[in-house]
Write a protein that holds these residues in place. Sequence first.
Motif, PDB file in Angstrom:
ATOM      1  N   UNK A  31       1.957  24.496  13.357  1.00  0.00           N
ATOM      2  CA  UNK A  31       1.397  24.506  12.215  1.00  0.00           C
ATOM      3  C   UNK A  31       1.034  23.281  11.609  1.00  0.00           C
ATOM      4  N   UNK A  32      -0.045  22.678  11.350  1.00  0.00           N
ATOM      5  CA  UNK A  32      -0.413  21.526  10.792  1.00  0.00           C
ATOM      6  C   UNK A  32      -0.098  21.388   9.349  1.00  0.00           C
ATOM      7  N   UNK A  33       0.561  20.698   8.887  1.00  0.00           N
ATOM      8  CA  UNK A  33       0.897  20.472   7.397  1.00  0.00           C
ATOM      9  C   UNK A  33      -0.429  20.181   6.701  1.00  0.00           C
ATOM     10  N   UNK A  34      -0.661  20.617   5.400  1.00  0.00           N
ATOM     11  CA  UNK A  34      -1.741  20.472   4.773  1.00  0.00           C
ATOM     12  C   UNK A  34      -1.049  19.675   3.206  1.00  0.00           C
ATOM     13  N   UNK A  35      -1.855  18.406   3.120  1.00  0.00           N
ATOM     14  CA  UNK A  35      -1.550  18.008   1.933  1.00  0.00           C
ATOM     15  C   UNK A  35      -2.813  17.961   1.125  1.00  0.00           C
ATOM     16  N   UNK A  36      -2.470  18.193  -0.433  1.00  0.00           N
ATOM     17  CA  UNK A  36      -3.385  18.119  -1.523  1.00  0.00           C
ATOM     18  C   UNK A  36      -3.177  16.553  -2.200  1.00  0.00           C
ATOM     19  N   UNK A  37      -4.161  15.882  -2.051  1.00  0.00           N
ATOM     20  CA  UNK A  37      -4.387  14.633  -2.333  1.00  0.00           C
ATOM     21  C   UNK A  37      -5.276  14.627  -3.540  1.00  0.00           C
ATOM     22  N   UNK A  38      -4.694  13.712  -4.645  1.00  0.00           N
ATOM     23  CA  UNK A  38      -5.404  13.325  -5.791  1.00  0.00           C
ATOM     24  C   UNK A  38      -5.473  11.782  -5.777  1.00  0.00           C
ATOM     25  N   UNK A  39      -6.785  11.325  -5.325  1.00  0.00           N
ATOM     26  CA  UNK A  39      -7.113   9.806  -5.261  1.00  0.00           C
ATOM     27  C   UNK A  39      -8.295   9.368  -6.027  1.00  0.00           C
ATOM     28  N   UNK A  40      -8.278   9.183  -7.336  1.00  0.00           N
ATOM     29  CA  UNK A  40      -9.407   8.681  -7.986  1.00  0.00           C
ATOM     30  C   UNK A  40     -10.282   7.292  -7.577  1.00  0.00           C
ATOM     31  N   UNK A  41      -9.658   6.524  -6.576  1.00  0.00           N
ATOM     32  CA  UNK A  41     -10.352   5.165  -6.299  1.00  0.00           C
ATOM     33  C   UNK A  41     -11.197   5.359  -5.239  1.00  0.00           C
ATOM     34  N   UNK A  42     -12.636   5.333  -5.340  1.00  0.00           N
ATOM     35  CA  UNK A  42     -13.599   5.429  -4.415  1.00  0.00           C
ATOM     36  C   UNK A  42     -13.056   4.423  -3.226  1.00  0.00           C
ATOM     37  N   UNK A  43     -12.583   3.304  -3.402  1.00  0.00           N
ATOM     38  CA  UNK A  43     -12.372   2.297  -2.401  1.00  0.00           C
ATOM     39  C   UNK A  43     -11.143   2.715  -1.648  1.00  0.00           C
ATOM     40  N   UNK A  44      -9.979   3.313  -2.245  1.00  0.00           N
ATOM     41  CA  UNK A  44      -8.617   3.585  -1.605  1.00  0.00           C
ATOM     42  C   UNK A  44      -8.866   5.011  -0.700  1.00  0.00           C
ATOM     43  N   UNK A  45      -9.880   5.967  -1.422  1.00  0.00           N
ATOM     44  CA  UNK A  45      -9.560   7.256  -0.805  1.00  0.00           C
ATOM     45  C   UNK A  45     -10.190   7.345   0.587  1.00  0.00           C
ATOM     46  N   UNK A  46     -11.234   6.518   1.220  1.00  0.00           N
ATOM     47  CA  UNK A  46     -11.475   6.694   2.819  1.00  0.00           C
ATOM     48  C   UNK A  46     -10.342   6.284   3.345  1.00  0.00           C
ATOM     49  N   UNK A  47      -9.570   4.938   3.077  1.00  0.00           N
ATOM     50  CA  UNK A  47      -8.744   4.666   3.899  1.00  0.00           C
ATOM     51  C   UNK A  47      -7.240   5.681   3.756  1.00  0.00           C
ATOM     52  N   UNK A  48      -7.093   6.277   2.865  1.00  0.00           N
ATOM     53  CA  UNK A  48      -6.173   7.036   2.662  1.00  0.00           C
ATOM     54  C   UNK A  48      -6.300   8.292   3.485  1.00  0.00           C
ATOM     55  N   UNK A  49      -7.336   8.634   3.266  1.00  0.00           N
ATOM     56  CA  UNK A  49      -7.821   9.810   4.221  1.00  0.00           C
ATOM     57  C   UNK A  49      -7.574   9.520   5.828  1.00  0.00           C
ATOM     58  N   UNK A  50      -8.344   8.542   5.934  1.00  0.00           N
ATOM     59  CA  UNK A  50      -8.211   8.001   7.571  1.00  0.00           C
ATOM     60  C   UNK A  50      -6.722   8.125   8.145  1.00  0.00           C
ATOM     61  N   UNK A  51      -6.052   7.390   7.308  1.00  0.00           N
ATOM     62  CA  UNK A  51      -4.525   7.098   7.667  1.00  0.00           C
ATOM     63  C   UNK A  51      -3.827   8.599   7.958  1.00  0.00           C
TER      64      UNK A  51
END
Length: 137
Positions: A1-21
Amino acid sequence: MVPFIFVLEPDDEVRPLLKHNLQNWGYELIIALDEADAIQRIQGGHEHFHLILINQAGQSIAQMLEIGSRIRQSSQLEDPVPILVMAERYGADLEGQDIQVSENEYVTYLEDGQQLKVILQRLCPVPDADSAALAQQ
């Protein structure tokens, strides 16, 4: 089972990199921009997650943990999922530390991305390929 993370990230510049990682490390994600967005997404039926990850932005650690608690309560999950806050600003004395502030609440003072990967693996492990293959047998 793949773990599911709920991410709260308001920064438009950080969000894509965090999502990618996070996706490259094997996690599936629900991403919200703020608390209201998070609550709305939970009410849309995406309440099955294993960890809440919050990037501190403009509020205190205590306030971010309160937001995480409200998200967790809104999900109505039976088991209390861990909340991990990534601290925004801190001194060299805290850098590289992961601090447990209550039974299921943690703050990480990141030195680098590897530290985030390690604490996520500890709180919300991704099964490796061998374990996944054994689970399917």
